[in-house]
Design a protein around this motif. Structure first.
Motif, PDB file in Angstrom:
ATOM      1  N   MET A  57       0.841  -1.185   0.000  1.00 49.76           N
ATOM      2  CA  MET A  57       0.000   0.000   0.000  1.00 49.76           C
ATOM      3  C   MET A  57       0.886   1.249   0.000  1.00 49.76           C
ATOM      4  SD  MET A  57      -3.180   0.922   2.545  1.00 49.76           S
ATOM      5  CE  MET A  57      -2.249   0.637   4.037  1.00 49.76           C
ATOM      6  N   ARG A  58       0.514   2.238  -0.796  1.00 47.80           N
ATOM      7  CA  ARG A  58       1.258   3.498  -0.882  1.00 47.80           C
ATOM      8  C   ARG A  58       0.531   4.542  -0.041  1.00 47.80           C
ATOM      9  NH1 ARG A  58       1.306   3.200  -7.343  1.00 47.80           N
ATOM     10  NH2 ARG A  58      -0.783   2.497  -6.767  1.00 47.80           N
ATOM     11  N   VAL A  59       1.199   5.010   1.012  1.00 48.75           N
ATOM     12  CA  VAL A  59       0.585   5.897   1.994  1.00 48.75           C
ATOM     13  C   VAL A  59       1.354   7.213   2.069  1.00 48.75           C
ATOM     14  CG1 VAL A  59      -0.168   6.153   4.389  1.00 48.75           C
ATOM     15  CG2 VAL A  59      -0.091   3.877   3.341  1.00 48.75           C
ATOM     16  N   ILE A  60       0.620   8.313   2.078  1.00 49.79           N
ATOM     17  CA  ILE A  60       1.211   9.621   2.315  1.00 49.79           C
ATOM     18  C   ILE A  60       0.745  10.106   3.679  1.00 49.79           C
ATOM     19  CG2 ILE A  60       1.293  12.038   1.596  1.00 49.79           C
ATOM     20  CD1 ILE A  60       0.966  11.113  -1.267  1.00 49.79           C
TER      21      ILE A  60
ATOM     22  N   ALA B 167      -3.639   5.725   0.173  1.00 52.60           N
ATOM     23  CA  ALA B 167      -4.179   6.288   1.406  1.00 52.60           C
ATOM     24  C   ALA B 167      -3.456   7.585   1.750  1.00 52.60           C
ATOM     25  CB  ALA B 167      -4.035   5.296   2.557  1.00 52.60           C
ATOM     26  N   PHE B 168      -4.183   8.476   2.428  1.00 52.10           N
ATOM     27  CA  PHE B 168      -3.620   9.750   2.880  1.00 52.10           C
ATOM     28  C   PHE B 168      -4.025   9.958   4.329  1.00 52.10           C
ATOM     29  CE2 PHE B 168      -3.882  14.288   3.728  1.00 52.10           C
ATOM     30  CZ  PHE B 168      -2.675  14.762   3.222  1.00 52.10           C
ATOM     31  N   VAL B 169      -3.056  10.299   5.176  1.00 54.76           N
ATOM     32  CA  VAL B 169      -3.317  10.534   6.591  1.00 54.76           C
ATOM     33  C   VAL B 169      -2.902  11.959   6.941  1.00 54.76           C
ATOM     34  CG1 VAL B 169      -2.803   9.847   8.962  1.00 54.76           C
ATOM     35  CG2 VAL B 169      -2.914   8.112   7.151  1.00 54.76           C
ATOM     36  N   ALA B 170      -3.863  12.761   7.402  1.00 55.02           N
ATOM     37  CA  ALA B 170      -3.574  14.124   7.829  1.00 55.02           C
ATOM     38  C   ALA B 170      -3.316  14.108   9.330  1.00 55.02           C
ATOM     39  CB  ALA B 170      -4.745  15.047   7.495  1.00 55.02           C
ATOM     40  N   ALA B 171      -2.054  14.233   9.717  1.00 58.33           N
ATOM     41  CA  ALA B 171      -1.689  14.124  11.129  1.00 58.33           C
ATOM     42  C   ALA B 171      -0.786  15.279  11.557  1.00 58.33           C
ATOM     43  CB  ALA B 171      -0.990  12.791  11.384  1.00 58.33           C
ATOM     44  N   THR B 172      -1.025  16.480  11.001  1.00 58.66           N
ATOM     45  CA  THR B 172      -0.238  17.632  11.406  1.00 58.66           C
ATOM     46  C   THR B 172      -0.758  18.129  12.756  1.00 58.66           C
ATOM     47  OG1 THR B 172      -1.611  19.409  10.471  1.00 58.66           O
ATOM     48  CG2 THR B 172      -0.130  18.241   8.962  1.00 58.66           C
ATOM     49  N   SER B 173      -0.123  19.190  13.265  1.00 66.44           N
ATOM     50  CA  SER B 173      -0.514  19.723  14.574  1.00 66.44           C
ATOM     51  C   SER B 173      -1.629  20.755  14.477  1.00 66.44           C
ATOM     52  CB  SER B 173       0.704  20.362  15.258  1.00 66.44           C
ATOM     53  OG  SER B 173       1.246  21.389  14.448  1.00 66.44           O
TER      54      SER B 173
ATOM     55  N   ALA C  31      -6.750  16.989   3.875  1.00 63.08           N
ATOM     56  CA  ALA C  31      -7.590  15.790   3.737  1.00 63.08           C
ATOM     57  C   ALA C  31      -8.636  15.988   2.651  1.00 63.08           C
ATOM     58  CB  ALA C  31      -8.259  15.463   5.073  1.00 63.08           C
ATOM     59  N   ARG C  32      -9.207  17.173   2.617  1.00 61.58           N
ATOM     60  CA  ARG C  32     -10.221  17.450   1.599  1.00 61.58           C
ATOM     61  C   ARG C  32      -9.603  17.457   0.200  1.00 61.58           C
ATOM     62  NH1 ARG C  32     -14.718  22.330   1.763  1.00 61.58           N
ATOM     63  NH2 ARG C  32     -15.885  21.631  -0.078  1.00 61.58           N
ATOM     64  N   THR C  33      -8.404  18.019   0.097  1.00 61.35           N
ATOM     65  CA  THR C  33      -7.717  18.035  -1.202  1.00 61.35           C
ATOM     66  C   THR C  33      -7.419  16.619  -1.673  1.00 61.35           C
ATOM     67  OG1 THR C  33      -6.703  20.180  -0.699  1.00 61.35           O
ATOM     68  CG2 THR C  33      -5.672  18.853  -2.427  1.00 61.35           C
ATOM     69  N   ALA C  34      -6.936  15.785  -0.750  1.00 62.92           N
ATOM     70  CA  ALA C  34      -6.620  14.401  -1.103  1.00 62.92           C
ATOM     71  C   ALA C  34      -7.860  13.648  -1.560  1.00 62.92           C
ATOM     72  CB  ALA C  34      -5.983  13.693   0.088  1.00 62.92           C
ATOM     73  N   ARG C  35      -8.966  13.901  -0.876  1.00 65.50           N
ATOM     74  CA  ARG C  35     -10.200  13.167  -1.176  1.00 65.50           C
ATOM     75  C   ARG C  35     -10.892  13.687  -2.437  1.00 65.50           C
ATOM     76  NH1 ARG C  35     -13.609   9.838   1.619  1.00 65.50           N
ATOM     77  NH2 ARG C  35     -15.810   9.880   1.018  1.00 65.50           N
ATOM     78  N   GLU C  36     -11.046  14.998  -2.517  1.00 70.35           N
ATOM     79  CA  GLU C  36     -11.865  15.567  -3.584  1.00 70.35           C
ATOM     80  C   GLU C  36     -11.097  15.844  -4.871  1.00 70.35           C
ATOM     81  OE1 GLU C  36     -13.859  18.968  -2.025  1.00 70.35           O
ATOM     82  OE2 GLU C  36     -14.947  17.816  -0.498  1.00 70.35           O
ATOM     83  N   THR C  37      -9.847  16.266  -4.760  1.00 67.26           N
ATOM     84  CA  THR C  37      -9.070  16.600  -5.954  1.00 67.26           C
ATOM     85  C   THR C  37      -8.366  15.387  -6.538  1.00 67.26           C
ATOM     86  OG1 THR C  37      -8.701  18.856  -5.139  1.00 67.26           O
ATOM     87  CG2 THR C  37      -7.227  18.060  -6.882  1.00 67.26           C
ATOM     88  N   TYR C  38      -7.768  14.559  -5.647  1.00 60.94           N
ATOM     89  CA  TYR C  38      -6.960  13.439  -6.132  1.00 60.94           C
ATOM     90  C   TYR C  38      -7.652  12.077  -5.968  1.00 60.94           C
ATOM     91  CZ  TYR C  38      -3.289  16.914  -6.436  1.00 60.94           C
ATOM     92  OH  TYR C  38      -2.557  18.032  -6.759  1.00 60.94           O
TER      93      TYR C  38
ATOM     94  N   VAL D 138      -8.116  10.035  -3.553  1.00 58.40           N
ATOM     95  CA  VAL D 138      -7.395   8.995  -2.804  1.00 58.40           C
ATOM     96  C   VAL D 138      -8.431   8.092  -2.135  1.00 58.40           C
ATOM     97  CG1 VAL D 138      -5.754   8.540  -0.948  1.00 58.40           C
ATOM     98  CG2 VAL D 138      -5.437  10.522  -2.435  1.00 58.40           C
ATOM     99  N   PRO D 139      -8.328   6.779  -2.287  1.00 60.45           N
ATOM    100  CA  PRO D 139      -9.367   5.874  -1.784  1.00 60.45           C
ATOM    101  C   PRO D 139      -9.613   5.946  -0.275  1.00 60.45           C
ATOM    102  CG  PRO D 139      -7.937   4.738  -3.336  1.00 60.45           C
ATOM    103  CD  PRO D 139      -7.299   6.066  -3.066  1.00 60.45           C
ATOM    104  N   VAL D 140      -8.542   6.054   0.510  1.00 61.77           N
ATOM    105  CA  VAL D 140      -8.673   6.085   1.966  1.00 61.77           C
ATOM    106  C   VAL D 140      -8.062   7.379   2.480  1.00 61.77           C
ATOM    107  CG1 VAL D 140      -8.140   4.941   4.150  1.00 61.77           C
ATOM    108  CG2 VAL D 140      -8.510   3.580   2.078  1.00 61.77           C
ATOM    109  N   VAL D 141      -8.871   8.202   3.154  1.00 61.51           N
ATOM    110  CA  VAL D 141      -8.385   9.458   3.729  1.00 61.51           C
ATOM    111  C   VAL D 141      -8.798   9.493   5.197  1.00 61.51           C
ATOM    112  CG1 VAL D 141      -8.488  11.971   3.670  1.00 61.51           C
ATOM    113  CG2 VAL D 141      -8.544  10.669   1.528  1.00 61.51           C
ATOM    114  N   LEU D 142      -7.818   9.677   6.077  1.00 62.15           N
ATOM    115  CA  LEU D 142      -8.054   9.755   7.519  1.00 62.15           C
ATOM    116  C   LEU D 142      -7.448  11.051   8.041  1.00 62.15           C
ATOM    117  CD1 LEU D 142      -6.948   6.132   8.514  1.00 62.15           C
ATOM    118  CD2 LEU D 142      -9.246   6.897   7.891  1.00 62.15           C
TER     119      LEU D 142
END
Length: 219
Positions: free
Chosen positions: A1-4, A68-74, A83-90, A92-96
């Motif tokens: 799995m390729r995860v960002i 998958a994309f995980v938004a875990a900044t502070s 997260a919205r960019t990853a989901r709506e623009t690109y 990405v199947p799994v966004v957390l």
């Protein structure tokens, strides 16, 4: 799995180390280059300096091919935008996304993005949700040891008693939504096509439950 993973703080770095140890491809994004020091020497994943909502940075990290994309900044705002960019623009199947202010949870919910709030079990919970993406928790208890998850039953189990799916101490069917109505199943209740079932499941048993469901899902 390729995860960002956006954010290379304690959560992002720990999750990245765990995922690469399991053989996944991981790319990290953080606007602070010093956070790279949280990664072990020889870390095989990539590190990209910049804002995780920058399309230039996201594309350099391989967002167009990410699983998958995980938004875990502070920052909640950064997490929401990335997260919205990853989901709506690109797409990405799994966004957390990690969330600090629970009052913002409704924003994520409207976007269809699962959130993780408790610091004590953030890494474990994100890890479980990445690997068992069809079983997004509706509710968690304690520090994430027990979860409620909902899933439509595969058609091949129609006619079987729902009680057959219980595994002592690991998995239990607690509710069924059928034709828009909810019911607590009796011992004799049988599965019907279109049933959406709520399982109470130990976090350690998610793989077992997914293995059962994936016979139909084909993943």
């Amino acid at each position: 799995m390729r995860v960002i993973i956006a954010g290379c703080g304690r959560v992002g770095s720990a999750l990245a180390v765990q995922l690469v140890a399991e053989g996944h491809d991981v790319e990290l994004i953080d606007r602070r280059p010093r956070t790279r020091r949280l990664l072990p020497t020889g870390f095989p994943g990539g590190f990209h300096e910049g804002n995780a909502y920058s399309r230039t940075v996201l594309e350099a990290a391989g967002i167009e091919h990410a699983d998958a994309f995980v938004a875990a900044t502070s920052g909640d705002n950064s997490n929401i935008v990335s997260a919205r960019t990853a989901r709506e623009t690109y797409r990405v199947p799994v966004v957390l996304a990690r969330i600090y202010d629970p009052r913002r949870a409704d924003i994520y919910r409207e976007l269809g993005i699962p959130t993780i709030a408790s610091v004590r079990w953030t890494v474990h919970q994100i890890h479980q949700m990445l690997l068992h993406r069809h079983l997004t928790p509706e509710l968690t208890f304690g520090n994430g040891e027990t979860l409620l998850v909902r899933s439509e039953l595969p058609t091949y189990v129609s006619g079987r008693r729902l009680a057959e799916f219980d595994v002592d101490g690991e998995i239990r069917v607690v509710e069924v939504t059928r034709g828009g109505r909810s019911l607590v199943p009796a011992h004799s209740t049988r599965a019907e096509p279109g049933d959406v079932v709520t399982f109470a499941v130990a976090a350690t048993a998610l793989g077992r439950l997914r293995g059962f469901l994936d016979k139909e899902l084909g993943t």
